[in-house]
Design a protein around this motif. Structure first.
Motif, PDB file in Angstrom:
ATOM      1  N   LEU A  30      53.357 -34.248  32.062  1.00 37.74           N
ATOM      2  CA  LEU A  30      53.471 -32.886  32.324  1.00 37.74           C
ATOM      3  C   LEU A  30      53.002 -32.213  31.972  1.00 37.74           C
ATOM      4  CD1 LEU A  30      56.846 -34.545  28.688  1.00 37.74           C
ATOM      5  CD2 LEU A  30      56.404 -34.454  31.064  1.00 37.74           C
ATOM      6  N   GLY A  31      51.848 -31.679  31.468  1.00 36.05           N
ATOM      7  CA  GLY A  31      51.382 -30.642  31.510  1.00 36.05           C
ATOM      8  C   GLY A  31      50.581 -30.771  32.367  1.00 36.05           C
ATOM      9  N   VAL A  32      50.316 -31.063  33.494  1.00 33.94           N
ATOM     10  CA  VAL A  32      49.310 -31.523  33.828  1.00 33.94           C
ATOM     11  C   VAL A  32      48.371 -29.924  33.996  1.00 33.94           C
ATOM     12  CG1 VAL A  32      50.815 -31.294  36.040  1.00 33.94           C
ATOM     13  CG2 VAL A  32      48.060 -32.659  36.667  1.00 33.94           C
ATOM     14  N   ASN A  33      49.665 -28.892  34.604  1.00 28.90           N
ATOM     15  CA  ASN A  33      49.267 -27.667  34.905  1.00 28.90           C
ATOM     16  C   ASN A  33      48.872 -26.243  34.005  1.00 28.90           C
ATOM     17  OD1 ASN A  33      51.840 -28.096  34.219  1.00 28.90           O
ATOM     18  ND2 ASN A  33      52.392 -25.972  34.377  1.00 28.90           N
ATOM     19  N   LEU A  34      48.648 -27.075  33.340  1.00 24.20           N
ATOM     20  CA  LEU A  34      48.718 -25.866  31.504  1.00 24.20           C
ATOM     21  C   LEU A  34      46.840 -25.917  31.367  1.00 24.20           C
ATOM     22  CD1 LEU A  34      51.023 -26.827  29.691  1.00 24.20           C
ATOM     23  CD2 LEU A  34      51.307 -24.552  30.832  1.00 24.20           C
ATOM     24  N   PRO A  35      46.572 -25.512  30.227  1.00 24.36           N
ATOM     25  CA  PRO A  35      45.017 -25.537  30.677  1.00 24.36           C
ATOM     26  C   PRO A  35      44.745 -26.318  29.806  1.00 24.36           C
ATOM     27  CG  PRO A  35      46.240 -22.833  29.779  1.00 24.36           C
ATOM     28  CD  PRO A  35      47.352 -23.781  30.157  1.00 24.36           C
ATOM     29  N   GLU A  36      43.552 -27.224  30.281  1.00 28.15           N
ATOM     30  CA  GLU A  36      42.667 -27.718  29.936  1.00 28.15           C
ATOM     31  C   GLU A  36      42.578 -27.890  28.199  1.00 28.15           C
ATOM     32  OE1 GLU A  36      39.634 -30.420  31.572  1.00 28.15           O
ATOM     33  OE2 GLU A  36      39.499 -28.299  32.156  1.00 28.15           O
ATOM     34  N   GLU A  37      41.897 -25.912  27.805  1.00 28.94           N
ATOM     35  CA  GLU A  37      41.636 -25.670  25.987  1.00 28.94           C
ATOM     36  C   GLU A  37      42.803 -26.121  25.492  1.00 28.94           C
ATOM     37  OE1 GLU A  37      41.458 -21.577  26.138  1.00 28.94           O
ATOM     38  OE2 GLU A  37      41.486 -21.405  27.589  1.00 28.94           O
ATOM     39  N   PHE A  38      44.177 -26.601  25.756  1.00 29.63           N
ATOM     40  CA  PHE A  38      45.424 -26.674  25.263  1.00 29.63           C
ATOM     41  C   PHE A  38      46.166 -27.870  25.179  1.00 29.63           C
ATOM     42  CE2 PHE A  38      44.484 -21.696  25.323  1.00 29.63           C
ATOM     43  CZ  PHE A  38      44.570 -21.339  23.899  1.00 29.63           C
ATOM     44  N   SER A  63      60.467 -26.421  30.397  1.00 30.32           N
ATOM     45  CA  SER A  63      59.027 -26.344  29.578  1.00 30.32           C
ATOM     46  C   SER A  63      57.914 -26.081  30.264  1.00 30.32           C
ATOM     47  CB  SER A  63      59.380 -27.700  28.973  1.00 30.32           C
ATOM     48  OG  SER A  63      59.015 -27.299  27.845  1.00 30.32           O
ATOM     49  N   PRO A  64      57.041 -27.233  31.112  1.00 33.79           N
ATOM     50  CA  PRO A  64      56.008 -27.075  31.119  1.00 33.79           C
ATOM     51  C   PRO A  64      55.516 -25.982  32.702  1.00 33.79           C
ATOM     52  CG  PRO A  64      56.555 -28.948  32.398  1.00 33.79           C
ATOM     53  CD  PRO A  64      58.222 -28.607  31.116  1.00 33.79           C
ATOM     54  N   ALA A  65      56.699 -25.776  33.086  1.00 34.61           N
ATOM     55  CA  ALA A  65      56.523 -25.190  34.687  1.00 34.61           C
ATOM     56  C   ALA A  65      56.874 -23.299  34.300  1.00 34.61           C
ATOM     57  CB  ALA A  65      57.360 -25.559  35.597  1.00 34.61           C
ATOM     58  N   ILE A  66      58.135 -23.473  33.524  1.00 30.78           N
ATOM     59  CA  ILE A  66      58.578 -21.855  33.252  1.00 30.78           C
ATOM     60  C   ILE A  66      57.975 -21.511  32.011  1.00 30.78           C
ATOM     61  CG2 ILE A  66      60.216 -20.219  33.407  1.00 30.78           C
ATOM     62  CD1 ILE A  66      62.206 -22.143  34.940  1.00 30.78           C
ATOM     63  N   CYS A  67      58.384 -22.503  31.168  1.00 31.44           N
ATOM     64  CA  CYS A  67      57.738 -21.711  29.327  1.00 31.44           C
ATOM     65  C   CYS A  67      56.208 -21.738  29.715  1.00 31.44           C
ATOM     66  CB  CYS A  67      58.471 -22.479  28.475  1.00 31.44           C
ATOM     67  SG  CYS A  67      60.513 -21.957  28.552  1.00 31.44           S
ATOM     68  N   GLY A  68      55.414 -22.839  29.711  1.00 31.15           N
ATOM     69  CA  GLY A  68      54.771 -23.220  30.002  1.00 31.15           C
ATOM     70  C   GLY A  68      53.575 -21.463  30.910  1.00 31.15           C
ATOM     71  N   THR A  69      54.115 -21.475  31.979  1.00 24.43           N
ATOM     72  CA  THR A  69      53.442 -20.701  32.892  1.00 24.43           C
ATOM     73  C   THR A  69      53.506 -19.534  32.233  1.00 24.43           C
ATOM     74  OG1 THR A  69      54.243 -21.814  34.921  1.00 24.43           O
ATOM     75  CG2 THR A  69      53.570 -19.883  35.016  1.00 24.43           C
ATOM     76  N   LEU A 114      54.111 -28.214  24.190  1.00 21.46           N
ATOM     77  CA  LEU A 114      54.350 -28.871  26.088  1.00 21.46           C
ATOM     78  C   LEU A 114      54.018 -28.907  26.674  1.00 21.46           C
ATOM     79  CD1 LEU A 114      55.602 -24.953  26.412  1.00 21.46           C
ATOM     80  CD2 LEU A 114      56.374 -27.074  25.503  1.00 21.46           C
ATOM     81  N   SER A 115      52.725 -29.026  26.795  1.00 18.58           N
ATOM     82  CA  SER A 115      51.381 -30.034  27.556  1.00 18.58           C
ATOM     83  C   SER A 115      50.929 -31.773  26.875  1.00 18.58           C
ATOM     84  CB  SER A 115      49.716 -29.990  26.832  1.00 18.58           C
ATOM     85  OG  SER A 115      49.589 -28.550  27.203  1.00 18.58           O
ATOM     86  N   ASP A 116      51.467 -32.183  25.845  1.00 20.55           N
ATOM     87  CA  ASP A 116      51.838 -33.322  25.920  1.00 20.55           C
ATOM     88  C   ASP A 116      53.340 -33.881  25.183  1.00 20.55           C
ATOM     89  OD1 ASP A 116      52.605 -32.770  23.546  1.00 20.55           O
ATOM     90  OD2 ASP A 116      50.639 -33.556  22.442  1.00 20.55           O
ATOM     91  N   GLY A 117      54.587 -32.982  25.674  1.00 23.43           N
ATOM     92  CA  GLY A 117      55.743 -33.307  25.614  1.00 23.43           C
ATOM     93  C   GLY A 117      56.640 -33.831  24.399  1.00 23.43           C
ATOM     94  N   THR A 118      55.522 -33.338  23.444  1.00 24.21           N
ATOM     95  CA  THR A 118      56.115 -33.448  22.389  1.00 24.21           C
ATOM     96  C   THR A 118      56.804 -32.759  21.469  1.00 24.21           C
ATOM     97  OG1 THR A 118      54.206 -32.558  20.970  1.00 24.21           O
ATOM     98  CG2 THR A 118      53.989 -34.625  20.936  1.00 24.21           C
ATOM     99  N   GLY A 119      56.587 -31.079  22.296  1.00 23.53           N
ATOM    100  CA  GLY A 119      57.628 -30.135  22.587  1.00 23.53           C
ATOM    101  C   GLY A 119      58.337 -29.549  23.201  1.00 23.53           C
ATOM    102  N   LYS A 120      59.627 -29.270  23.211  1.00 22.23           N
ATOM    103  CA  LYS A 120      60.464 -28.435  24.737  1.00 22.23           C
ATOM    104  C   LYS A 120      60.830 -27.263  24.010  1.00 22.23           C
ATOM    105  CE  LYS A 120      61.872 -32.721  25.880  1.00 22.23           C
ATOM    106  NZ  LYS A 120      63.235 -34.340  25.532  1.00 22.23           N
ATOM    107  N   MET A 121      60.148 -26.415  24.836  1.00 26.70           N
ATOM    108  CA  MET A 121      60.788 -25.716  25.213  1.00 26.70           C
ATOM    109  C   MET A 121      61.783 -25.391  26.426  1.00 26.70           C
ATOM    110  SD  MET A 121      59.367 -21.778  24.881  1.00 26.70           S
ATOM    111  CE  MET A 121      58.246 -21.415  23.705  1.00 26.70           C
TER     112      MET A 121
END
Length: 386
Positions: free
Chosen positions: A52-60, A90-96, A114-121
């Protein structure tokens, strides 16, 4: 851009396809959708595996990859009939948007979830009186000391019942008229004055749509994402990913339809011959296969341009990809139903139910008419028509 995927991308495709086969359309998705239940088990496992969070920064906690990889995940899930709609928001719009414009505190609070799916926005932009004209948004935010007060209404907002917060697109009170200068706020779904009302839809989908009412919703200053007087690029940072992900979901759904049609055409025998041997069956499926592959190439081009930082190039390609994928997906499902004959309309195969879901791609997140307007104006240089 290379037409040959790296070994890492090939391995990611295989891993996602393996997961999706466990949560396939007939055995898992369709029963859940008919019961109006979200795909919680699939979402949780995809999150644990890092998809789910493959596009989000590694540090998070993300994968540190790009929109290409996230679209790849969506495509492979949808190719088993298990596309996750909330991946789009969630990861695409909000995460970006949070990655690009959020404060350090917002990133630390939201990106790991958002990266591990435990929260959704989820994302709230559409309004009943604005339609495709985002400049007519009337949801407003006004200052009250250090706080913000939001008032307005949103419609067709997906997955609010599953989310902790909605990223609301508004305008500040002193920008009620003129061109839109969006102000984006993270609004908790349990905030006083935040009211969600389910909308009755006539399609079989696991995710629900909602109308939102914001009645003097008070938010702290740190709910604002980015600048209160933001340029449109702050909003558009999330819209290109939205179109790319919409295209990926449509491409995957079309692949699912063709695969089911081909299976049936090989097995179904009439007059001692498999029906797939007849050109009346084979040629329409071959045509749809070609059109899906063309849409997929444009989607990959859009994701590659986006990941390279070419926002305007990505905008053109993302709109074209979304248009092409939506048309090809609907055509693929229609032809899959036709290939099955009467069986294509039965509850057993579920293709007719999926056709309703595929039809969304012509309308959301942007209608095909608005895409044609965009291409006419920006790609062809014709006068603006609206």
């Amino acid at each position: 851009m290379s037409f040959i995927e790296s070994e890492e991308r090939k391995e990611l495709r295989a891993a996602v396809a393996a997961l999706a086969s466990k949560y396939n359309y007939r055995d898992y998705v369709l029963p859940k959708a008919r019961a109006n239940e979200p795909l919680d088990e699939l979402w949780a496992e995809a999150g644990k595996l890092g998809f789910l969070g493959v596009n989000l920064p590694e540090e998070f906690g993300g994968g540190g990859a790009g929109m290409y990889e996230l679209a790849l995940v969506m495509e492979e899930l949808a190719a088993q009939g298990a596309g996750l709609l909330l991946m789009v928001v969630s990861p695409a719009i909000c995460g970006t948007i949070i990655t690009k414009y959020g404060t350090d505190e917002q990133k630390a609070s939201w990106l790991p979830k958002l990266s591990d799916g435990t929260g959704k926005m989820v994302f709230g932009i559409t309004e009943p009186d604005a339609g495709s004209n985002s400049h007519q948004i009337t949801t407003t935010a006004r200052r009250d000391g250090d706080d913000w007060i939001l008032n307005g209404r949103k419609i067709f907002i997906s997955g609010v019942d599953q989310a902790e917060a909605v990223l609301i697109v508004s305008r500040t009170e002193d920008h009620k008229t003129g061109k839109l200068k969006p102000a984006l706020f993270i609004v908790p779904t349990d905030a006083p004055g935040f009211i969600k009302t389910p909308q009755e839809m006539d399609i079989i989908e696991p995710d629900h749509q909602f109308t939102l009412f914001l009645d003097d919703v008070r938010l702290p200053a740190d709910a604002l994402v980015g600048k209160e007087d933001a340029a449109l690029m702050q909003l558009f940072a999330g819209l290109n990913p939205e179109r790319i992900m919409g295209a990926a979901m449509a491409v995957g759904m079309g692949r699912y339809a063709i695969d089911r049609a081909v299976e049936y055409a090989k097995e179904r025998t009439v007059w001692k011959t498999p029906i797939g041997a007849h050109q009346g069956i084979a040629h329409p499926l071959a045509q749809v296969k070609i059109e899906l592959e063309q849409a997929k190439l444009m989607m990959q081009k859009a994701a590659t341009l986006y990941d390279a930082g070419d926002e305007m190039g990505a905008a053109e390609a993302a709109n074209m990809a979304k248009y092409a994928a939506g048309e090809a997906s609907i055509k693929a499902l229609d032809q899959a139903i036709q290939t099955h004959g009467g069986a294509g309309l039965t509850r057993e195969y579920g293709l007719a139910a999926m056709l309703g879901a595929a039809r969304i791609a012509r309308i959301a997140p942007v209608s095909r008419e608005m895409i044609l307007n965009f291409v006419a104006q920006h790609s062809l240089g014709l006068p603006k028509s609206y």
